[in-house]
Write a protein that holds these residues in place. Structure first.
Motif, PDB file in Angstrom:
ATOM      1  N   GLU A  51       0.825  -1.200   0.000  1.00  0.00           N
ATOM      2  CA  GLU A  51       0.000   0.000   0.000  1.00  0.00           C
ATOM      3  C   GLU A  51       0.864   1.257   0.000  1.00  0.00           C
ATOM      4  OE1 GLU A  51      -3.758  -0.343   2.348  1.00  0.00           O
ATOM      5  OE2 GLU A  51      -2.924   1.419   3.332  1.00  0.00           O
ATOM      6  N   ILE A  52       0.484   2.200  -0.837  1.00  0.00           N
ATOM      7  CA  ILE A  52       1.178   3.490  -0.889  1.00  0.00           C
ATOM      8  C   ILE A  52       0.115   4.569  -0.764  1.00  0.00           C
ATOM      9  CG2 ILE A  52       2.600   5.051  -2.298  1.00  0.00           C
ATOM     10  CD1 ILE A  52       3.649   2.533  -3.773  1.00  0.00           C
ATOM     11  N   GLU A  53       0.348   5.535   0.113  1.00  0.00           N
ATOM     12  CA  GLU A  53      -0.603   6.627   0.271  1.00  0.00           C
ATOM     13  C   GLU A  53       0.074   7.963   0.022  1.00  0.00           C
ATOM     14  OE1 GLU A  53      -3.685   6.472   3.497  1.00  0.00           O
ATOM     15  OE2 GLU A  53      -2.794   8.400   3.992  1.00  0.00           O
ATOM     16  N   ASN A  57      -1.036  17.885   1.609  1.00  0.00           N
ATOM     17  CA  ASN A  57      -1.341  18.480   2.904  1.00  0.00           C
ATOM     18  C   ASN A  57      -1.750  19.949   2.797  1.00  0.00           C
ATOM     19  OD1 ASN A  57      -0.559  15.990   4.093  1.00  0.00           O
ATOM     20  ND2 ASN A  57       1.592  16.621   3.979  1.00  0.00           N
ATOM     21  N   LYS A  58      -2.467  20.416   3.821  1.00  0.00           N
ATOM     22  CA  LYS A  58      -2.989  21.796   3.833  1.00  0.00           C
ATOM     23  C   LYS A  58      -1.893  22.843   3.715  1.00  0.00           C
ATOM     24  CE  LYS A  58      -7.489  21.540   6.082  1.00  0.00           C
ATOM     25  NZ  LYS A  58      -8.211  21.467   7.358  1.00  0.00           N
ATOM     26  N   ASP A  59      -0.722  22.555   4.298  1.00  0.00           N
ATOM     27  CA  ASP A  59       0.365  23.544   4.279  1.00  0.00           C
ATOM     28  C   ASP A  59       1.139  23.557   2.965  1.00  0.00           C
ATOM     29  OD1 ASP A  59       1.826  21.210   4.450  1.00  0.00           O
ATOM     30  OD2 ASP A  59       2.841  21.707   6.334  1.00  0.00           O
ATOM     31  N   GLY A  60       0.737  22.703   2.021  1.00  0.00           N
ATOM     32  CA  GLY A  60       1.416  22.665   0.722  1.00  0.00           C
ATOM     33  C   GLY A  60       2.463  21.574   0.611  1.00  0.00           C
ATOM     34  N   SER A  61       2.709  20.877   1.712  1.00  0.00           N
ATOM     35  CA  SER A  61       3.656  19.763   1.677  1.00  0.00           C
ATOM     36  C   SER A  61       2.949  18.500   1.184  1.00  0.00           C
ATOM     37  CB  SER A  61       4.254  19.533   3.074  1.00  0.00           C
ATOM     38  OG  SER A  61       3.258  19.097   3.989  1.00  0.00           O
ATOM     39  N   VAL A  62       3.734  17.493   0.873  1.00  0.00           N
ATOM     40  CA  VAL A  62       3.197  16.209   0.412  1.00  0.00           C
ATOM     41  C   VAL A  62       3.779  15.095   1.275  1.00  0.00           C
ATOM     42  CG1 VAL A  62       3.100  14.571  -1.525  1.00  0.00           C
ATOM     43  CG2 VAL A  62       3.005  17.024  -1.976  1.00  0.00           C
ATOM     44  N   THR A  63       2.927  14.148   1.660  1.00  0.00           N
ATOM     45  CA  THR A  63       3.384  12.989   2.421  1.00  0.00           C
ATOM     46  C   THR A  63       3.189  11.724   1.591  1.00  0.00           C
ATOM     47  OG1 THR A  63       2.766  14.022   4.517  1.00  0.00           O
ATOM     48  CG2 THR A  63       3.101  11.645   4.557  1.00  0.00           C
ATOM     49  N   VAL A  64       4.224  10.915   1.495  1.00  0.00           N
ATOM     50  CA  VAL A  64       4.132   9.617   0.827  1.00  0.00           C
ATOM     51  C   VAL A  64       4.467   8.538   1.860  1.00  0.00           C
ATOM     52  CG1 VAL A  64       5.010   8.130  -1.017  1.00  0.00           C
ATOM     53  CG2 VAL A  64       4.814  10.607  -1.399  1.00  0.00           C
ATOM     54  N   THR A  65       3.514   7.631   2.071  1.00  0.00           N
ATOM     55  CA  THR A  65       3.674   6.579   3.074  1.00  0.00           C
ATOM     56  C   THR A  65       3.608   5.214   2.411  1.00  0.00           C
ATOM     57  OG1 THR A  65       2.414   8.001   4.559  1.00  0.00           O
ATOM     58  CG2 THR A  65       2.790   5.759   5.315  1.00  0.00           C
ATOM     59  N   VAL A 125      11.355  12.487   7.577  1.00  0.00           N
ATOM     60  CA  VAL A 125      11.171  11.063   7.294  1.00  0.00           C
ATOM     61  C   VAL A 125      10.931  10.309   8.601  1.00  0.00           C
ATOM     62  CG1 VAL A 125      13.696  10.687   7.255  1.00  0.00           C
ATOM     63  CG2 VAL A 125      12.172   9.002   6.189  1.00  0.00           C
ATOM     64  N   LYS A 126       9.942   9.411   8.552  1.00  0.00           N
ATOM     65  CA  LYS A 126       9.687   8.514   9.671  1.00  0.00           C
ATOM     66  C   LYS A 126       9.826   7.095   9.148  1.00  0.00           C
ATOM     67  CE  LYS A 126       6.471  11.317  12.395  1.00  0.00           C
ATOM     68  NZ  LYS A 126       5.046  11.460  12.786  1.00  0.00           N
ATOM     69  N   VAL A 127      10.508   6.264   9.900  1.00  0.00           N
ATOM     70  CA  VAL A 127      10.698   4.871   9.506  1.00  0.00           C
ATOM     71  C   VAL A 127      10.250   3.968  10.645  1.00  0.00           C
ATOM     72  CG1 VAL A 127      12.426   3.109   8.986  1.00  0.00           C
ATOM     73  CG2 VAL A 127      12.609   5.358   7.925  1.00  0.00           C
ATOM     74  N   LYS A 128       9.448   2.967  10.271  1.00  0.00           N
ATOM     75  CA  LYS A 128       9.068   1.942  11.241  1.00  0.00           C
ATOM     76  C   LYS A 128       9.816   0.677  10.860  1.00  0.00           C
ATOM     77  CE  LYS A 128       4.506   3.840  12.173  1.00  0.00           C
ATOM     78  NZ  LYS A 128       3.183   3.948  11.556  1.00  0.00           N
ATOM     79  N   ARG A 129      10.584   0.147  11.794  1.00  0.00           N
ATOM     80  CA  ARG A 129      11.465  -0.982  11.499  1.00  0.00           C
ATOM     81  C   ARG A 129      12.013  -1.521  12.811  1.00  0.00           C
ATOM     82  NH1 ARG A 129      14.719  -2.205   6.473  1.00  0.00           N
ATOM     83  NH2 ARG A 129      16.483  -3.373   7.242  1.00  0.00           N
ATOM     84  N   GLY A 157       7.609   0.321   7.637  1.00  0.00           N
ATOM     85  CA  GLY A 157       7.287   1.212   6.534  1.00  0.00           C
ATOM     86  C   GLY A 157       8.033   2.522   6.595  1.00  0.00           C
ATOM     87  N   THR A 158       7.779   3.339   5.579  1.00  0.00           N
ATOM     88  CA  THR A 158       8.461   4.625   5.444  1.00  0.00           C
ATOM     89  C   THR A 158       7.436   5.712   5.182  1.00  0.00           C
ATOM     90  OG1 THR A 158      10.384   3.518   4.462  1.00  0.00           O
ATOM     91  CG2 THR A 158      10.215   5.888   4.106  1.00  0.00           C
ATOM     92  N   GLU A 159       7.610   6.846   5.829  1.00  0.00           N
ATOM     93  CA  GLU A 159       6.754   8.015   5.604  1.00  0.00           C
ATOM     94  C   GLU A 159       7.644   9.216   5.335  1.00  0.00           C
ATOM     95  OE1 GLU A 159       3.461   9.034   8.509  1.00  0.00           O
ATOM     96  OE2 GLU A 159       4.633  10.880   8.600  1.00  0.00           O
ATOM     97  N   ILE A 160       7.490   9.816   4.163  1.00  0.00           N
ATOM     98  CA  ILE A 160       8.313  10.968   3.787  1.00  0.00           C
ATOM     99  C   ILE A 160       7.400  12.159   3.523  1.00  0.00           C
ATOM    100  CG2 ILE A 160       9.823  11.921   1.985  1.00  0.00           C
ATOM    101  CD1 ILE A 160      10.913   9.009   1.638  1.00  0.00           C
ATOM    102  N   THR A 161       7.653  13.277   4.227  1.00  0.00           N
ATOM    103  CA  THR A 161       6.894  14.515   4.007  1.00  0.00           C
ATOM    104  C   THR A 161       7.858  15.601   3.562  1.00  0.00           C
ATOM    105  OG1 THR A 161       5.310  13.911   5.746  1.00  0.00           O
ATOM    106  CG2 THR A 161       5.321  16.214   5.039  1.00  0.00           C
TER     107      THR A 161
END
Ligand code: 0RA
Length: 217
Positions: A51-53, A57-65, A125-129, A157-161
């Motif tokens: 799954e990729i999401e 975001n409201k502030d103009g940033s983008v998050t890819v998880t 970046v947030k990483v779950k591992r 997983g990985t979350e990059i904003t």
């Protein structure tokens, strides 16, 4: 291949963004999203992410998880930096990553998430591992502090904003329709992969998953 890898900083990317992402107009801006998503798709092709999401975001940033393995966190013995920091702050130059090779091939694919970092005002970046959650942030591609353990997690997983740098891009406005069209295509090309898009401001959202792949087209 590790021994012949040449690692370079992000100065070249900031000096000549077009060589890495094609342009600094609306098209180039959207390439930032596709570049991060490509990394998550590689994790799906490797057999891990399902799954990729993508969130506008409201502030103009983008998050890819993604729910892949998570970017490696171990410290590299030679560079004394975590895998996360190396991946986010160094260009993997040499061999097929040679800039000339990229120019020949169009220069748009697989240049790495570090390019996105170099072209962002900030990136987190947030990483779950390993049962844990880790965090690091960067300012114009520069490390703010070492990778930090921020909690525990039974997921991977990985979350990059990222917030694109307004000094580099002619526009900072991500277009829902543009990204939606691309994510739909990527879902066709990657059978079974669930790709979601969410726009915070409007609440618009879409989910793409084609179990039959391109045959469903
Ligand atoms: C390097 C090595 C491995 C995974 C990744 C990078 C990776 C990068 C990104 C970027 C976005 N999502 C990502 N997911 C994974 C392999 C890790 C291993 O061997 O366990």
């Amino acid at each position: 291949t590790d021994s012949i890898q040449v690692l370079e900083g992000l100065a070249a990317v900031k000096q000549n963004p077009a060589m890495y992402i094609g342009s600094t107009d609306e098209r180039g801006l959207h390439h930032l999203v596709y570049e991060v998503v490509d990394n998550s798709i590689d994790e799906s092709l490797a057999g891990y992410a399902t799954e990729i999401e993508v969130s506008l975001n409201k502030d103009g940033s983008v998050t890819v998880t993604d729910d892949g393995r998570g970017i490696p966190v171990k410290e590299h013995p030679k560079y004394k930096k975590s895998g996360v920091e190396l991946i986010m702050t160094t260009l993997h130059a040499g061999g097929k990553f040679d800039s000339k090779a990229y120019k020949v091939s169009g220069g748009l694919h697989g240049v790495g998430v570090s390019c996105v970092n170099g072209l962002s005002e900030w990136l987190k970046v947030k990483v779950k591992r390993n049962g844990k959650e880790y965090f690091q942030e960067y300012d114009h591609g520069n490390t703010v502090a070492p990778l930090k353990e921020i909690g525990s997690s039974d997921k991977n997983g990985t979350e990059i904003t990222f917030m694109p740098d307004l000094e580099i891009f002619e526009t900072l406005e991500f277009k829902y329709e543009t990204i939606s069209k691309r994510l739909r295509e990527l879902a066709f090309l990657n059978a079974g992969l669930n790709i979601k898009l969410l726009e915070e401001e409007t609440g618009r959202q879409q989910s793409y998953k084609f179990d039959g792949g391109i045959r469903e087209f």
